[in-house]
Design an enzyme around this catalytic site. Structure first.
Site, mmCIF file in Angstrom:
data_model
loop_
_atom_site.group_PDB
_atom_site.id
_atom_site.type_symbol
_atom_site.label_atom_id
_atom_site.label_comp_id
_atom_site.label_asym_id
_atom_site.label_seq_id
_atom_site.Cartn_x
_atom_site.Cartn_y
_atom_site.Cartn_z
ATOM 1 N N VAL A 164 -5.031 -2.306 -2.980
ATOM 2 C CA VAL A 164 -5.907 -3.458 -3.205
ATOM 3 C C VAL A 164 -6.120 -4.230 -1.905
ATOM 4 C CG1 VAL A 164 -6.189 -5.633 -4.444
ATOM 5 C CG2 VAL A 164 -5.202 -3.649 -5.618
ATOM 6 N N TYR A 165 -5.050 -4.678 -1.314
ATOM 7 C CA TYR A 165 -5.122 -5.462 -0.079
ATOM 8 C C TYR A 165 -5.713 -4.631 1.058
ATOM 9 C CZ TYR A 165 -3.422 -8.509 3.711
ATOM 10 O OH TYR A 165 -3.315 -9.331 4.810
ATOM 11 N N GLY A 166 -5.227 -3.381 1.198
ATOM 12 C CA GLY A 166 -5.703 -2.526 2.279
ATOM 13 C C GLY A 166 -7.187 -2.228 2.180
ATOM 14 N N SER A 168 -9.498 -4.039 0.727
ATOM 15 C CA SER A 168 -10.286 -5.245 0.994
ATOM 16 C C SER A 168 -10.324 -5.562 2.490
ATOM 17 C CB SER A 168 -9.748 -6.439 0.205
ATOM 18 O OG SER A 168 -8.468 -6.843 0.667
ATOM 19 N N LYS A 169 -9.199 -5.362 3.171
ATOM 20 C CA LYS A 169 -9.166 -5.653 4.600
ATOM 21 C C LYS A 169 -9.943 -4.598 5.404
ATOM 22 C CE LYS A 169 -6.910 -9.526 4.988
ATOM 23 N NZ LYS A 169 -7.494 -10.733 5.624
#
Length: 246
Positions: A164-166, A168-169
């Site tokens: 999720v975080y990866g 989006s970044k």
């Protein structure tokens, strides 16, 4: 006096970055989703003698909030020199893996980490264009590097994956590339900067010193006209030159 706006600046790396820019003579607008938390952050800075700080209510996921912040700052200054898109989330409660994370987690992370960056950048570009040396720093992470995340020889390859975080970044990094390209023939310098794994509530207070993280961001907020643009930096990952692959 130069001015800067930092999103998510009431705590952690954003707060430390604000503190360091104030120490270098900037007037700093601290964007904070919660008005009271922003007020407390400014009070803390002023108690340390850093008086050129002001809290701005700013929820990067809300069009009306971003518009109101732009109008408020526009009444105070005609020029903004630095924009630091720092606000970010990991997507809520775990799991964050590609097979288990909920759609809502991806939507929340992208709304803050990607759409929020675009909202704020587009809202404040008019003020930034009036600066002689406009700078935009998009706070990223080495987790957002497709090259590193897919390289079995990378030391952190076997760490827990954060889909999720990866994701989006990585998307935010692409926005950074496109933005730098569109402004390539101007005085803008626009870069993605990973502050490193830092001891804040975001990491359950594991990692390196927040002072070092802030220093890494400030470095690229202050680069001169000979400095890089459209690059991705992680001095934690590459201490020699700082630049890492997308």
């Amino acid at each position: 006096m130069k001015s800067a706006l930092i999103t998510g600046a009431n705590k952690g790396i954003g707060f430390e970055t604000a503190k360091q820019l104030l120490q270098k003579g900037f007037y700093v607008y601290l964007g904070s989703r919660d008005l009271e938390n922003g007020r407390k952050a400014v009070e803390k800075l002023k108690s340390e003698g850093l008086t050129n700080a002001e809290s701005i209510p700013l929820d990067v996921t809300d069009d009306n909030s971003v518009k109101a912040a732009r109008e408020k700052i526009g009444l105070k200054t005609d020029v903004l020199d630095v924009l630091i898109n720092n606000a970010g989330i990991n997507g809520g409660e775990p799991p964050y893996t590609a097979l288990e994370a909920k759609t809502e987690q991806f939507m929340a992370a992208f709304n803050t980490n990607v759409f929020g960056v675009a909202r704020v950048t587009q809202a404040f570009i008019y003020l930034l264009r009036k600066s002689a040396e406009p700078r935009i720093v998009n706070v990223s992470t080495s987790v957002g590097s497709l090259s590193l995340q897919s390289d079995p020889s990378w030391p952190a390859y076997n760490y827990a994956k954060y889909a999720v975080y990866g994701a989006s970044k990585a998307a935010m990094n692409m926005y950074t590339v496109q933005l730098a390209y569109e402004l390539r023939d101007t005085a803008f310098k626009i870069n993605a900067v990973c502050p490193g794994y830092t001891k804040t509530d975001f990491t359950n207070y594991n990692g390196g010193a927040v002072e070092e993280a802030g220093k890494r961001i400030v470095k690229y907020a202050l680069i001169d006209q000979n400095g890089p643009t459209g690059k991705f930096f992680s001095e934690e990952t590459n201490p020699e030159t700082g630049e890492i692959p997308w």
